[in-house]
Enzyme design. Sequence first.
Site, PDB file in Angstrom:
ATOM      1  N   SER A 157       0.866  -1.183   0.000  1.00 12.06           N
ATOM      2  CA  SER A 157       0.000   0.000   0.000  1.00 12.06           C
ATOM      3  C   SER A 157       0.898   1.226   0.000  1.00 12.06           C
ATOM      4  CB  SER A 157      -0.855   0.000   1.274  1.00 12.06           C
ATOM      5  OG  SER A 157      -1.356   1.307   1.542  1.00 12.06           O
ATOM      6  N   TYR A 170      -2.522  -0.944  10.314  1.00 14.04           N
ATOM      7  CA  TYR A 170      -2.458  -1.156   8.865  1.00 14.04           C
ATOM      8  C   TYR A 170      -1.126  -0.652   8.297  1.00 14.04           C
ATOM      9  CZ  TYR A 170      -4.004  -1.073   3.975  1.00 14.04           C
ATOM     10  OH  TYR A 170      -4.113  -1.281   2.626  1.00 14.04           O
TER      11      TYR A 170
END
Length: 272
Positions: A157, A170
Site C-alpha cells: 500500500s 495497517y
Amino acid sequence: MIELKFKDQVVIVTGSSSGIGKACALHFGSNGAHVVVNYSSNEEAGREVVEEIRSNGGSAILVRADVSEEEDVKALFAEAVNQFGRVDVLVSNAGLQQDAPFLEMTLAQWQKVIDINLTGQFLACREAAKQFIAQDQSVNRNAHSELAIGKIVLMSSVHDVIPWAGHVNYAASKGGVMMFMKSISQELAPYKIRVNSVSPGAIKTPINKEVWSDPDKYKSLLQLIPYKRIGTAQDVAKAVAWLASDDSDYVNGETLYIDGGMTLYPEFADNG
Ligand code: BGC
C-alpha cells in the site's frame, strides 16, 4: 490471434473474492491462467468470481483458506497442486483494515491486522517458494531459459511509506510487507524466484467505500491525488500481471506505486 500471457500458468490469488484480488483473478483468468480463487468467509462471492472466469472461457477453482492459519495455507497450495499439478505465480493479496485511534486501539485490532496483512503474507510466500523449488522443473515453460521459475507479487500500500494516523496497525503491517518482500527477494533470487510488490493508493473497492461513497470525503480524497481520479482495481491488476510476467524478468525486490501520484507529497504543489 492474441497471445495469452499466462497460458496454462497456475496462479494463486489470496483474498480474491472481492476488490483488488478479484480484479487480479479475473485478469489472469482472461489471460489463459488456471486461477486458484481464495476466500476466507464469503463463499458466495468467491463462487461468483470462479463463475465469471469460467463464463469468459477461463479455468478456475475456489479454495477457502484463512491466510493467517498455517494449516489453511498449506492446504490451499496442496489443493492447487492437486488440481493443476504445479504453481507458477502467487499474488499474495489478502488484507484488511481495522481502524481505530491509536489511544483506543485494542490489542485484538492490532493483532488481527498484523496476522492477516503480514503473517498471512509470510505463510503464503513461504509456501509458494517451497513449491516453486520442489516442483518438477522439467515441465516448467521457463526450464530451458534464463527466466524465473516462479513469481510472487505482494499487495502492499502507499502506507508502506505514508504514515497514517488512525490506521497504525495497517501502516505498520504494510511497512513490514515492504522489508519482508525485499528480504525474501534477496534470499530467493538465486533460485530464480522473483518477488516484488505493488503499493496501491486510493482504489475504489469495498475496503474504503466509506470514503468514496461520501461526496465530502471523496472531494478531500481527490486533493491527495495529483492525477485527480480514484484508481480502479483493474489499474492494479494490470500492474500485478506485468510484475508476474516474463516482461519484468529483471525486476527484483521492487515496489511499484500505483497511486495517481499520491506519494508525490501533493500538498507541496502550491505550498512549502
Ligand atoms: C487503504 C485505503 C486507502 C488508500 C489510500 C489503501 O492501502 O486500504 O483504505 O484509501 O490506501 O490512503
